[in-house]
Design a protein around this motif. Sequence first.
Motif, mmCIF file in Angstrom:
data_model
loop_
_atom_site.group_PDB
_atom_site.id
_atom_site.type_symbol
_atom_site.label_atom_id
_atom_site.label_comp_id
_atom_site.label_asym_id
_atom_site.label_seq_id
_atom_site.Cartn_x
_atom_site.Cartn_y
_atom_site.Cartn_z
ATOM 1 N N THR A 56 3.886 -82.781 -94.601
ATOM 2 C CA THR A 56 4.006 -82.168 -93.190
ATOM 3 C C THR A 56 2.427 -82.065 -92.793
ATOM 4 O O THR A 56 1.564 -81.484 -93.441
ATOM 5 N N GLY A 57 2.443 -82.160 -91.451
ATOM 6 C CA GLY A 57 1.260 -81.871 -90.670
ATOM 7 C C GLY A 57 1.430 -80.465 -90.051
ATOM 8 O O GLY A 57 2.462 -80.059 -89.553
ATOM 9 N N ASP A 58 0.372 -79.792 -89.740
ATOM 10 C CA ASP A 58 0.270 -78.663 -89.193
ATOM 11 C C ASP A 58 -0.740 -78.940 -87.658
ATOM 12 O O ASP A 58 -2.013 -78.985 -87.930
ATOM 13 N N PRO A 59 -0.085 -78.752 -86.621
ATOM 14 C CA PRO A 59 -0.766 -78.761 -85.477
ATOM 15 C C PRO A 59 -2.197 -78.025 -85.038
ATOM 16 O O PRO A 59 -2.878 -78.165 -84.451
ATOM 17 N N ALA A 60 -1.746 -76.816 -85.646
ATOM 18 C CA ALA A 60 -2.981 -75.818 -85.565
ATOM 19 C C ALA A 60 -4.151 -76.149 -86.157
ATOM 20 O O ALA A 60 -5.329 -75.864 -85.517
ATOM 21 N N ARG A 61 -4.015 -76.886 -87.152
ATOM 22 C CA ARG A 61 -5.176 -77.213 -88.222
ATOM 23 C C ARG A 61 -5.969 -78.381 -87.128
ATOM 24 O O ARG A 61 -7.336 -78.585 -87.179
ATOM 25 N N TRP A 103 -6.063 -85.289 -94.214
ATOM 26 C CA TRP A 103 -6.102 -84.081 -93.192
ATOM 27 C C TRP A 103 -5.640 -84.990 -91.575
ATOM 28 O O TRP A 103 -5.248 -84.175 -90.580
ATOM 29 N N HIS A 106 -2.322 -83.870 -89.858
ATOM 30 C CA HIS A 106 -2.514 -82.582 -88.742
ATOM 31 C C HIS A 106 -2.744 -82.949 -87.456
ATOM 32 O O HIS A 106 -2.365 -82.542 -86.604
ATOM 33 N N ALA A 109 0.340 -84.570 -86.200
ATOM 34 C CA ALA A 109 1.357 -83.534 -85.635
ATOM 35 C C ALA A 109 0.933 -83.125 -84.486
ATOM 36 O O ALA A 109 1.918 -82.593 -83.769
ATOM 37 N N ASP A 301 7.471 -77.385 -98.677
ATOM 38 C CA ASP A 301 7.731 -78.381 -97.759
ATOM 39 C C ASP A 301 8.097 -79.993 -98.480
ATOM 40 O O ASP A 301 9.021 -80.611 -98.054
#
Length: 572
Positions: A56-61, A103, A106, A109, A301
């Motif tokens: 899973t990627g986190d766009p906030a990162r 990374w 992210h 994402a 996740d």
Amino acid sequence: MARDIFADRARLALFATEFGWSSLVARAMAHPWFPWRAAAVPVPSRLLFAPHDLRTGDPARAGEFYAGRYSFAGKLVLTDGASPFDMEPPSPEWARELFAFGWLRHLQAAASPIARAHARALVSDWIGMRGHRLPFASTPEVAARRVMSWLTQSPLILQDADPGFHRRFIRSLTAQVRYLKSVGPNAPDGRPRLACALALGFAGLCMADQTRLMRSAQKRLIEELDRQVLGDGGHAGRNPGTLIELLLDLLPLRQCYEARHVPPPPALLNALDRMMPMLRFFRHADGAFALFNGMGPTPADGLATVLAYDDARGRPVSNAPYSGYQRLEAGGTVVIADTGRPPPISLSLDAHAGCLSFELSAGRHRLVVNCGLPATGREEWRPAARQTAAHSTAVVEDTSSCRFVTIGALTRLCGTPVLGGPSELHVDRGPHGGSDVLRASHDGYAGRFGVVHQRSWRLSPDGMRLDGEDLFRVAQGEEFPTDQPGRYAIRFHLHPAVEPSRASDGQTVILKLPDGDDWAFTAPEASVTIEESIFLAGGGGPRRTEQLVISGVARQTPRVEWTFVRLAALRA
């Protein structure tokens, strides 16, 4: 004991020689003058497709990266406009995460033009500085993860790229694949070597013009899967979390075979079929994995993603003899026990001395746990977390049941593998009076203290009661040393959500759970103390907790009986 010392030295000498040679070959191949191109991998004309990324990627990162904030492995680096690859790494773990390029997911994402441009700029920096030759970056596992990340995120990196960058990217990727092809057979055993085989497998399928690489990569992958994925689906290193990480790579690899219209090798399909049921074997009802042999916080996740591929969705198996684990389950109560030998020395760098430890959960709550390892700062906590005292089992003479490498020069060379430990284990299981009874013993203390530890568990059919017994008997042909009469401490580490308190009788310990489904612990013929402990595998980092401890001397009190029982059962 003399025999143990001689055997330890022989095993250590052989392992250090093999490990040192492999490390020397890997360092030589990472040197700028080494002729990587001897490993024939032609520069492809193009990439055919990108593997699917199940992580899973986190766009906030992505926004943090664009602001120059790079947080990995619990460490934060502010770049102030400089490239992160020019910064002094605050820890080896931080460097490995940065250089592995995981990374990039992210940035993917975020799905924005600025994220794509930033990803391309960072990859361009890396190519320009020939970053794959940096010390941490050239370790086989990091290089393998970087190749897989570049292939997986190639649409992000190459979309809108000019032809010149496209050519540089393909050439750099090819050079790194050549490196892995050369160094893979000499990579450290276990996950690093399997990661190299996986990366080559992805490269052979996703890069055009790689018929020879496809064949050689598939051969290596088959060899490693047959060797590392055991008959019951566990991993040879005995860390339950390895299954999740491997499945997050193996499932996309199977999809790549399908995309190329090439039949996946039977070894891959068989490994997947064996590993899937083991996910449920190690899982408590709250979704967390049992904490054995290097397991840390469960990646919720990732676990949910791979479980979605499990078509069977049946009841977990109860017996994993090749992996060395057993599971008892009744009425929503689960017991998972370690009844196995340490892994082979080359696979034991993360192994723990937790033989005959167990975890107990009831409904959505875990009662008895092992300490585990944290998500970050693992190297700091690892020496303590591997000791028998960090597990819910018996410790004899304040000594671990396994012996680890502790010589400074050797630990710097090859880490801290297990030199010796339990070798003779006996496991019996069967029904008795309607209950499921498990009995196991190990000789990890026999050579040093003349003691064999035997433990039994009996789970009632309704799951309302777990009866246990610890027996300390004289090993065959041994006797208790006069100066070491077999002092023991039986530890039951409690989950931080459990609140222990003394009952009015002074003997029973009440275990309060958040939902009010309280349990009691009692050991009729023993004195139980409540002591401090630490739970390392919490999602927010290490947390203080408590443990129940029964102390005694094997020569005087060789048998200890204990019971966990639901208070509702006592009131009925």
